[in-house]
Each structure stands twice: as C-alpha cells, then as structure tokens.
Design a protein around this motif. Structure first.
Motif, mmCIF file in Angstrom:
data_model
loop_
_atom_site.group_PDB
_atom_site.id
_atom_site.type_symbol
_atom_site.label_atom_id
_atom_site.label_comp_id
_atom_site.label_asym_id
_atom_site.label_seq_id
_atom_site.Cartn_x
_atom_site.Cartn_y
_atom_site.Cartn_z
ATOM 1 N N UNK A 1 0.844 -1.209 0.000
ATOM 2 C CA UNK A 1 0.000 0.000 0.000
ATOM 3 C C UNK A 1 0.873 1.250 0.000
ATOM 4 N N UNK A 2 2.030 1.187 0.685
ATOM 5 C CA UNK A 2 2.939 2.348 0.698
ATOM 6 C C UNK A 2 3.430 2.656 -0.717
ATOM 7 N N UNK A 3 3.822 1.585 -1.450
ATOM 8 C CA UNK A 3 4.276 1.798 -2.834
ATOM 9 C C UNK A 3 3.143 2.397 -3.664
ATOM 10 N N UNK A 4 1.918 1.904 -3.414
ATOM 11 C CA UNK A 4 0.777 2.399 -4.187
ATOM 12 C C UNK A 4 0.569 3.896 -3.926
ATOM 13 N N UNK A 5 0.639 4.295 -2.646
ATOM 14 C CA UNK A 5 0.442 5.712 -2.303
ATOM 15 C C UNK A 5 1.553 6.565 -2.927
ATOM 16 N N UNK A 6 2.771 6.039 -2.910
ATOM 17 C CA UNK A 6 3.891 6.793 -3.520
ATOM 18 C C UNK A 6 3.681 6.936 -5.026
ATOM 19 N N UNK A 7 3.249 5.844 -5.648
ATOM 20 C CA UNK A 7 2.996 5.892 -7.095
ATOM 21 C C UNK A 7 1.905 6.917 -7.406
ATOM 22 N N UNK B 1 3.342 10.338 -7.211
ATOM 23 C CA UNK B 1 4.226 10.599 -8.363
ATOM 24 C C UNK B 1 3.402 10.926 -9.608
ATOM 25 N N UNK B 2 2.292 10.202 -9.781
ATOM 26 C CA UNK B 2 1.443 10.464 -10.956
ATOM 27 C C UNK B 2 0.718 11.798 -10.801
ATOM 28 N N UNK C 1 -1.361 13.445 -14.035
ATOM 29 C CA UNK C 1 -1.934 12.331 -14.803
ATOM 30 C C UNK C 1 -3.452 12.411 -14.840
ATOM 31 N N UNK C 2 -4.029 11.723 -15.797
ATOM 32 C CA UNK C 2 -5.484 11.620 -15.864
ATOM 33 C C UNK C 2 -5.971 10.460 -15.001
ATOM 34 N N UNK D 1 11.241 8.656 -6.142
ATOM 35 C CA UNK D 1 10.422 7.868 -5.212
ATOM 36 C C UNK D 1 10.838 8.100 -3.770
ATOM 37 N N UNK D 2 12.131 8.269 -3.551
ATOM 38 C CA UNK D 2 12.624 8.484 -2.179
ATOM 39 C C UNK D 2 12.158 9.854 -1.674
ATOM 40 N N UNK D 3 12.208 10.849 -2.548
ATOM 41 C CA UNK D 3 11.751 12.200 -2.147
ATOM 42 C C UNK D 3 10.246 12.176 -1.870
#
Ligand SMILES: Nc1ncnc2c1ncn2[C@@H]1O[C@H](COP(=O)(O)OP(=O)(O)OP(=O)(O)O)[C@@H](O)[C@H]1O
Length: 430
Positions: free
Chosen positions: A128-134, A137-138, A143-144, A198-200
């Motif tokens: 879930x953390x990766x998902x929130x970061x993604x 980022x979008x 992004x649409x 991603x780190x930022x």
C-alpha cells in the motif's frame, strides 16, 4: 495500520487480492523487506495449496553488493525449500535513465524466466505504501484518471501475469512480521538516496500523513479512480462499437458520431485506435491527443505516434504513416493499412489480393473525386483496368512497384466485384 502482522492476517489479505494461487507461481524477491515477507507468506500458502513456488532475483549489477544480495535471497529460498534462480542483467552504459532501463530489463528477465519455467504468474512485493507513492508521483505529473489508478493487482506483461498480492498491506506490518519471526532482510541504500524521485516522494508522504493525507486516504482515491476508469473504458468500448469500424486495415470513425462524444471518451477512442494501428505499448501523452481532437473537429488531418489521421468523406481514418505518393488522384495503401497523404476522398476503395508468394495483401484505396472523374467509365467492369493503368504504383512489402510492371510481372487478370460501399478488385493470378 491496515492489519496486524500475523501470518494468518497476511495470508487472508493476499488471498483477498489474488484468490487461490496458480499451480505454478514465481515470486520476484530483491531481498528487501517487502518481497522477503512475500516469499515467506507465499511459501506457507503454497505448501497448503500444493502450488509449486519458484523464486528469482535479478542482479542488475549496478551496485557492488548486488551479487551478495542475490545469494542472500537464494539462501533464504533454500531454507524454505524453494528453488531459486539469479537472473543477471548486462546493463548498457548509463544513458541517463538507468533506473527505468533496469526496471524494464527486470520485467523482461522475469518474463523470460517465467516462460522457461512454465509459471502461470509472477508475484511482486508492492505494498500500500508503494501504491500511495505511485499515486503521488502520478499526481505530480498531472496524470489523468487512468494514471491515478496506480498499480493494478494483476496485469499482463508480455504474456506473463504480474501479480501484486500485497497492495492492502503496509510496509511497517511486513517488517514487524519479519522481525517477529527473526527473518533478516536487506536495506537497499538507494532507498535513502534523495536523488531518486520515489525516495523524495516517500519523504514527502511522511510529512503529509499528519495532515490526514495518509497512505489509506491516497490508496482509496486510487481505488475510486480505478472504478471510474473502468466506467470510462466501458463507455469507450460502447462508443467504439457505435461510431467505429475497421476497414482496409484502418480504423474508421464516423465524424458525426465521434464529434458528439464527450471529450474524454473521444480522446480514449482515438488513443485506442492509434494503439490498434501502431501496436505501441504506451499511449501518447494527453496534450497532443487533445490538440489532435481539435484539429480533427476542424477537418484538419494530423500525424500522431506514427499514425496518420485524416478526415475524408464524413469519416476519420486512422492508419499507418507512409511517405506520400505523388499523384493528384489516388492514394495507395499497403496491406497493413497505411494512409497516403495526397488529397483524396475516401468513399471508394479497391483491394487487390496478392497471389501466392506475396506475403501480404496489397490494397489500393480511395480514388479522389477528381481522379474518378478522369476515368469516365469507372463504375463499369472495365474501370479497374483503366484504374490500374492510371495508378503511379502499388506498395507491397515496403516496395513501390509500378502498376504496369505489376501487371506484367504477375500476368494477373483483374476481376471487379461490386460491394455495397466499396469496389474490390480480386487479382486472379494467370
Ligand atoms: N532485483 C530484483 N530482483 C527480483 N525482484 C525484484 C528486484 N527488484 C524489485 N523486485 C520486485 O519488485 C518489487 C517492487 O520493487 P521495489 O524496487 O519497490 O522493491 P525493493 O525496494 O527493491 O524491495 P522490496 O519491495 O522487496 O522491499 C519488489 O517487491 C520485488 O518483488
């Protein structure tokens, strides 16, 4: 926290995401906490479900420790009774986008591995953390809806299903789980290197959480976006069925119906037409597609992502881009559906079927109105012969062959078959 870090809780979160495990499953393990936890939970699940679980680590060769990290994973897999393979990447000189290239190479290597091992799918350890970061980022890239959906649970990558069974789980839960079981993992130093976006973003997310912009909140927005995206996809399919058709290897969209569509549906439909024609893996960016929509509304043709889009005879024609054939009256199309660029109307079409030995169908399409006028008798059965003589050439397999030469070479007889809207010329060999 979404769940307590017991193995049962992790198992049921994984099962809720992906259902029963396939008969043969791969798991990609970098050695980081998430994928190590995934390997351990899947090992237990695989035993219970009689699934053959195989592990792979990609050694990108970008850091001196990478080989040792792959060995670390191999040892853990061995202790769990699982097979392990290290896949190595011969990376090119740094092109400035080494991270993206490494990621693409990783999925390619994992895909090849899965195919040779006959695996039904490969699981990866996104949380879930990766998902929130993604998501963030979008968001940063404006992004649409499709982009803000984040990563899907399952998607096909070059014929292999990539599964993300842990999108409901928090990284901290997984680390607690591993710590409780006394299982070690590797801390990748690049996960702390602020030169990576991603780190930022991860750092920024920590600062946002006290304001209520939590991982939970962001992942639920991504879930909402996924639902909205599915609805938009379905509306686009409906629109495609009502205003679109495939003709002569091109996508043809009825102008009146197309112009009545909501902009977002028209944009998606045009993008899917482009991807259908050019086979590209990624859609073009939003802005040029929106510009193209405006041009098409005004009746102007455009070139986009290797496709030529023209407005002719009340329709929008999307085909491959080819060099223009200099002739005022006709347009020639290769079998895969190219669009010649001269001024022509698109309300008449001819096809020539190639005789044996020719790998592709050759198509000649779209005589312009003026061109038709030049051939007085064009609706009679003799017209195709006259037409062929009048053509400057025919494209076949990338070669331009002069029409008279074509006739001479093949000795074809040309028969004309009248169809409701089009004329088809069947070239009957000899
Ligand atoms: N070198 C690698 N070898 C095998 N799988 C990898 C590798 N790098 C990443 N993956 C897979 O892709 C997932 C997501 O990659 P990401 O870069 O976010 O992971 P990581 O930070 O390296 O490690 P982890 O997610 O295990 O903590 C990983 O969980 C893992 O399943």
């Amino acid at each position: 926290m979404l769940l307590t870090p017991t193995e049962e809780a992790l198992t049921s979160a994984i099962r809720a995401r992906i259902g029963p495990l396939p008969e043969k499953l791969g798991v990609a393990v970098s050695g980081g906490s998430d994928s190590v936890a995934l390997m351990h939970v899947l090992a237990t699940m695989a035993r219970a479900e009689d699934t053959a679980l195989a592990v792979a680590t990609v050694d990108h060769g970008l850091r001196p420790e990478s080989r040792r990290e792959a060995e670390f994973v191999a040892q853990q897999a061995h202790d769990l009774g699982l097979s392990h393979q290290t896949l190595t990447w011969q990376h090119p000189a740094d092109s400035g986008n080494l991270q993206a290239e490494a990621r693409a190479a990783r999925y390619r290597l994992l895909g090849d591995w899965a195919r040779t091992q006959g695996l039904g799918a490969v699981a990866v350890g996104h949380t879930a953390d990766d998902q929130a970061e993604t998501f963030l980022m979008r968001l940063r890239r404006a992004s649409g809806v499709a982009g803000l959906c984040g990563m899907p649970t399952c998607h096909d990558r070059d014929g292999i299903d990539v599964l993300r069974p842990m999108l409901d789980l928090r990284r901290s839960d997984l680390r607690d789980y591993l710590t409780a079981r006394d299982v070690a993992w590797i801390e990748d130093p690049s996960n702390l290197d602020m030169k990576f976006e991603r780190v930022r973003i991860r750092d920024a997310l920590n600062a946002l959480e006290p304001l209520g912009l939590t991982v939970d909140a962001l992942t639920s927005v991504a879930d909402n976006m996924r639902m909205a995206n599915r609805a938009l996809d379905s509306a686009t399919r409906t629109a495609a069925a009502s205003v679109g058709q495939i003709r002569l290897g091109m996508v043809v969209l009825d102008c009146a119906g197309f112009n009545r569509l909501e902009t977002e549906i028209a944009r998606r439909l045009l993008v899917s037409a482009l991807l259908h024609i050019n086979g590209a893996a990624y859609p073009p960016r939003r802005a040029p597609v929106l510009d193209a929509l405006n041009a098409l509304k005004e009746g102007r043709g455009v070139t986009l992502q290797g496709c030529q889009i023209v407005v002719r005879g009340g329709a929008i024609w999307v085909g491959r881009e080819y060099a223009s054939v200099q002739h005022s009256a006709c347009a020639l199309l290769p079998g895969e559906g190219g669009v010649a660029t001269m001024d022509a109307t698109w309300d008449a079409a001819w096809q020539i079927k190639a005789p044996a030995g020719w790998s592709r169908r050759v198509e000649i399409c779209a005589l312009g109105a003026e061109g038709l006028a030049e051939i007085p008798d064009w609706r009679s059965h003799d017209a195709p012969r006259a037409l062929l003589k009048s053509l400057p050439g025919v494209w076949c397999d990338g070669q331009l062959i002069a029409a008279p030469l074509l006739q001479e070479r093949s000795g074809w007889t040309i028969a004309a078959i009248r169809q409701p809207e089009t004329w088809a010329l069947s070239a009957l060999s000899h």
